[in-house]
Design an enzyme around this catalytic site. Structure first.
Site: not given
Ligand code: VG1
Ligand code: CO
Length: 545
Positions: A18, A22, A113-114, A126, A279, A281, A283-284, A346, A365-367, A378, A498
């Site tokens: 995504t 990773r 990320s998370h 990335k 999070d 990195d 972005d959340r 996603t 996004e929902e995340s 984000k 999920r």
């Protein structure tokens, strides 16, 4: 310039998910593993000679050595210059901002990320394009193909660059400029929001906020923006020092991993009225009011509905976009504002073309990811500042604003249930059986709920026409309820299932029913359709957010 060519063999499984590649740190630490992937990125580019590359990461374990390797390889690939954050630090949105501001050719971001960090945790990498956004699928596919045939990688034989201080160095003929990782991003955010008004809110007696950086990358950014530029009291930012293992924590801002913050906001003795977290990195975002957690899908809808509170968006929104599993709350706002609303697969890479074409201003996004056309990622702190700007303008509480939003638009009650680390074969079986059932589901009734549509989500990018298939199974029910099934593309162990549950509740008298209670019939329907317990052996999700 002394270019060394090393022959190598392909590694299997270097397929970006995504958001980049990773893997466990132990996988990345194998000799040649990182080098093969980086060379495959460079081999998939053309025209980079003499151009500028942006490089940085979230400070996790392995970042420091990976950065030195990438610098030597970038020099061999012909880049003219690398802009790198001091200490190797750049949050994902900051990297995007730096790429755009300096008109760089692209960027490499080192982050998982998370996902957890440290020697036993995860590492990731990335590539971002010149627009500052994650590479699209056609590029990541090209990189993957290259990893399967690669025979050699190249680097310039040169000593490590000191990343501890701002300044300029050289690797072979390539210039390395160590930049302030925070300044460009902070300057950009300052142009979007009413900092004076936010500063006044933060100085108001009775208003107290806490930002939990989770020992991840946002600490320095939050300190600069919230404490220095906006004058929030010292100590507003907690866990603000980025650590290679995130202090042993899981840098994922959700009610499970940010439980301390949630508990503090629920305790009146804390005196806190606003809490936020980001999070690994940066972005959340997680937004918490007094005893009230804002669901990320609601957050996107509230930002869209209150866009006029922030100077950058007061002139109106071109459109909005959300990923398919994200709740339809923002769709209702878009209808009200009479602007287009796009539904994408996603992952942020799918928003890039819409943003570049000026078709959307906000996306989410929902995340726990929300952002705008100011960058192409984000942006956690952006969302926090947007919320602060709304609170400053409306002088109401977080809960008050969300409840009023529900009264106006109805509530899209929403939750995501994650089943982590499932054996891959079992997850594959679950999806194979589910796909097999799809054609017969529409028109049937399960547990008293009528299924209107059941399909495998596919997307055609309205700007470039590219097609993405198998982006999650969606079951749409009468009355606007939905159940969506997806396999995570960011995990590193087994498969993560999920299950996304959504129910539209128009009646304000029912808005306070706890989400899990309101969604129980849908969880039951998900179980009946997908046989989760039967196939995976799991009776309950590991994480509910
Ligand atoms: C998850 C989220 C997705 C997000 C992605 C990257 O992907 O669900 O919405 O874009 O992480 O976010 P998946 O495939 O595991 O569901 V981040 O902050 O990890 O870069
Ligand atoms: Co992230």
């Amino acid at each position: 310039m002394n270019v060394v060519t090393v022959s190598t063999q392909p590694f299997t499984g270097q397929k970006p998910g995504t958001s980049g590649l990773r893997k466990k740190v132990k996988v990345f630490a194998q000799p040649g593993y990182l080098e093969n992937f980086v060379q495959s990125i460079f081999d998939s580019l053309s025209g980079q000679e003499g151009k500028t590359l942006v490089l940085g990461g979230d400070g996790r374990y392995l970042n420091d050595t990976a950065i030195q390797t990438i610098l030597r390889m970038a020099a061999a690939a012909g880049f003219g210059k690398v802009l790198i954050g001091q200490g190797g630090i750049l949050s994902t949105p900051a990297a995007s901002a730096v790429i755009r501001k300096h008109a760089a050719f692209g960027g490499i971001i080192l982050s998982a990320s998370h996902n957890s960090g440290g020697p036993d945790g995860d590492f990731g990498i990335k590539y971002n394009l010149a627009n500052g956004g994650p590479a699209n699928e056609s590029f990541t596919e090209a990189v993957y193909r290259r990893t399967q045939s690669i025979g050699a990688y190249r680097y310039v034989d040169a000593p490590d660059v000191d990343l501890g201080a701002l300044g300029v160095a050289a690797v072979g003929e390539m210039t390395v400029q160590v930049i302030d990782p925070v300044a460009d991003h902070a300057d950009l955010l300052e142009t979007l929001f009413d900092f004076e008004r936010i500063a006044a809110l933060l100085a108001r007696p009775g208003f107290r906020m806490c930002f939990d950086a989770m020992h991840a990358v946002t600490g320095p950014y939050a300190r600069e923006i919230l404490e220095r530029r906006l004058g929030a009291p010292a100590g507003t930012v907690v866990n603000g020092v980025p650590l290679p293992d995130f202090g042993g924590g899981h840098p994922d801002p959700n009610p499970v991993y940010a439980a301390e913050l949630v508990a503090a906001l629920a305790d009146p003795r804390s005196g806190l009225s606003f809490g936020a977290a980001s999070d690994g990195d940066g972005d959340r975002n997680m937004i918490v009011g007094r005893d009230f957690i804002v669901s990320p899908s609601d957050s996107l809808a509230v930002l869209a509905a209150n866009h006029h509170c922030a100077p950058a968006y007061a002139g109106g929104l071109a459109g909005v976009a959300r990923s398919m599993p994200t709740s339809c709350a923002v769709d209702r706002v878009a209808r009200f504002l009479d602007i287009p609303c796009f539904e994408t697969p996603t992952g942020w890479k799918f928003f890039g073309s819409l943003l570049d074409a000026g078709k959307v201003t906000l996306c989410g996004e929902e995340s726990a990811g929300t952002g705008s056309d100011h960058v192409r990622e984000k942006d956690g702190l952006w969302a926090v500042l947007f919320w602060l700007n709304i609170l400053a303008a409306r002088q109401e509480s977080v809960a008050g604003i969300v409840r009023e939003h529900w009264r106006k638009f109805g509530r899209n009650v929403y939750s995501r249930h994650d089943y982590e680390g499932i054996e891959t074969a079992r997850a594959d079986k679950l999806f194979a059986e589910l796909r097999g059932k799809l054609p017969g589901l529409a028109g049937t009734e399960i547990s008293g709920m009528r299924i209107e549509l059941a399909d495998d989500f596919a997307y055609t990018d309205p700007v470039d026409g590219s097609r993405s298939e198998k982006q999650g199974i969606r079951v749409l029910l009468q009355g606007g309820s939905r159940v969506v099934f997806r396999l995570s593309g960011t995990g590193t162990e087994g498969a993560t299932l999920r299950v996304y549950l959504e129910r539209y509740v128009a009646d304000a008298a029912l808005h306070e029913v706890p989400a899990q209670e309101a969604l129980a019939p849908l969880a039951d329907l998900a179980e009946k359709i997908a046989n989760i317990a039967g196939i995976t052996g799991r009776n309950a999700p590991d994480v509910i957010s």
